[in-house]
Design an enzyme around this catalytic site. Structure first.
Site, PDB file in Angstrom:
ATOM      1  CB  CYS A  71     -62.922 -40.529  10.956  1.00 39.79           C
ATOM      2  SG  CYS A  71     -61.980 -38.577   9.754  1.00 39.79           S
ATOM      3  CD1 TRP A 104     -69.613 -38.341   9.174  1.00 39.99           C
ATOM      4  CD2 TRP A 104     -69.117 -39.829  10.145  1.00 39.99           C
ATOM      5  NE1 TRP A 104     -67.653 -38.931   8.662  1.00 39.99           N
ATOM      6  CE2 TRP A 104     -67.763 -39.486   9.523  1.00 39.99           C
ATOM      7  CE3 TRP A 104     -68.622 -41.483  11.146  1.00 39.99           C
ATOM      8  CZ2 TRP A 104     -66.641 -40.104   9.413  1.00 39.99           C
ATOM      9  CZ3 TRP A 104     -67.771 -41.932  10.778  1.00 39.99           C
ATOM     10  CH2 TRP A 104     -66.567 -41.729   9.663  1.00 39.99           C
ATOM     11  CB  THR A 138     -66.027 -34.080   6.429  1.00 40.40           C
ATOM     12  OG1 THR A 138     -66.017 -32.479   6.830  1.00 40.40           O
ATOM     13  CG2 THR A 138     -66.196 -33.578   5.381  1.00 40.40           C
ATOM     14  CB  VAL A 139     -66.183 -36.412  11.347  1.00 41.30           C
ATOM     15  CG1 VAL A 139     -68.203 -36.202  12.300  1.00 41.30           C
ATOM     16  CG2 VAL A 139     -65.854 -37.842  11.356  1.00 41.30           C
ATOM     17  CE1 TYR A 202     -59.987 -42.249   3.256  1.00 43.96           C
ATOM     18  CE2 TYR A 202     -57.907 -42.199   4.265  1.00 43.96           C
ATOM     19  CZ  TYR A 202     -59.491 -41.825   4.505  1.00 43.96           C
ATOM     20  OH  TYR A 202     -59.904 -42.044   5.397  1.00 43.96           O
TER      21      TYR A 202
END
Length: 336
Positions: A71, A104, A138-139, A202
């Site tokens: 990521c 994740w 999220t990370v 993105y």
């Protein structure tokens, strides 16, 4: 996760993160008034908190940074942690490159569990604190090791706080990633990079309509051309020294030819065809703290396997050859 394509076909990233902060002096925390850039910075560099956010204390060996190398947002935190010498005071958990809609996972660790947190999915650490957490898992995320509860996933603030709040634990020769003399210019540059480059790829790749794609594509290349020109006369974005701005740009450049050029249709040129940006990217990659955080195979596995709407076959390309990143860059001559 947590983002969507709006009716106009534009990719909208959910930027509502857990805004808690880890502060050197949490008792002195104030209320963040705004996010304006200028002499205030909306509390980004100070002790200010958003409304309802919680201040946690800086404490060695208490927190675990969960950051998947695949990521780009998480990659930033891994770089800053290394540059500042925080490896011995903030532990790190590394999820694998692929995940499902839930979370994740720590599938690369023995028994598929993080060896410190004991969890199989990062989702479990979010739910320990917010049982009904409604947004994407999220990370990067910082987790409180004693409780296993997530502290924050606000990726922009995490690296700022590593620089400004954890100074007690910085190594002796740690770089100043937020030099005062450049702050006024640096924050607008980072803001442009975020909207048109970091997130711009993105917006191009996930666009649901031609018009939305072309708008994102044009904004991306307008900024890349501007950066190419800027880097023709200076070694780094702000001059002779690496700053947070360079780290934010680097993680997108590291993924550009391997992923964004084809997978996200950002294909006017390859990074290797832009002399200044390509030399600059290699310069950073070969700087201790950068290249060792980049795993090109994990990067490709993540994008080409997880994004089944973009790549339904899940076939992962074999190229490009990562050895080109080790070629001479000859950027040092641009330093004053």
């Amino acid at each position: 996760m947590g983002s969507y394509v709006n009716p106009d076909g534009e990719f909208d990233r959910d930027t509502n993160y857990i805004e808690d902060r880890i502060l050197a002096n949490p008792d002195a925390a104030g209320l963040r008034k705004d996010d304006a850039v200028g002499t205030k910075y909306g509390g980004w560099l100070d002790n200010d908190l958003s409304e309802d956010a919680v201040a946690w204390p800086v404490e060695a060996n208490r927190y675990r940074l969960v950051a998947a190398p695949a990521c780009p947002w998480a990659n930033r935190t891994l770089i800053v942690r290394k540059l500042l010498g925080l490896e011995d005071v903030i532990s790190v958990g590394l999820p694998g490159p692929t995940h499902d809609a839930r979370s994740w996972t720590f599938d690369l660790d023995p028994d598929g569990k993080d060896p410190v947190l004991g969890t199989e999915r990062l989702q479990e650490n979010y739910f320990k604190r917010f049982p009904d957490y409604p947004r994407g898992i999220t990370v990067p995320a910082v987790v409180d090791e004693p409780t296993g509860k997530v502290v924050t996933n606000d990726f922009k603030q995490i690296t700022i706080d590593f620089s400004t709040q954890w100074k007690e634990f910085h190594k002796a020769d740690a770089p100043d990633l937020f030099p005062k003399e450049h702050i006024e210019e640096m924050f607008p540059i980072m803001d442009r990079i975020f909207h048109t480059v970091n997130n711009g790829v993105y917006k191009a790749g996930f666009a649901g309509k031609q018009e939305a794609y072309e708008k994102a594509y044009n904004e991306l290349w307008e900024s890349l051309d501007w950066l190419e020109e800027r880097l023709s006369t200076r070694r780094y974005l702000m001059g002779d020294n690496i700053t947070e701005a360079d780290i934010r740009l680097f993680t997108t450049l590291a993924r550009f030819d391997a992923v964004y050029h084809g997978h996200f249709k950002a294909n006017r040129q390859k990074l290797t065809e832009m002399p200044n940006l390509w030399g600059y990217a290699r310069d950073l990659y070969q700087t201790p703290g950068f290249g060792e955080t980049v795993d090109f195979q994990q990067i490709k596995d993540h994008y080409y396997i997880v994004h089944t709407d973009v790549n339904p076959t899940q076939v992962v390309p074999l190229g490009p050859d990562p050895k080109v990143w080790e070629e001479s860059h000859e950027r040092a001559d641009l330093a004053s």
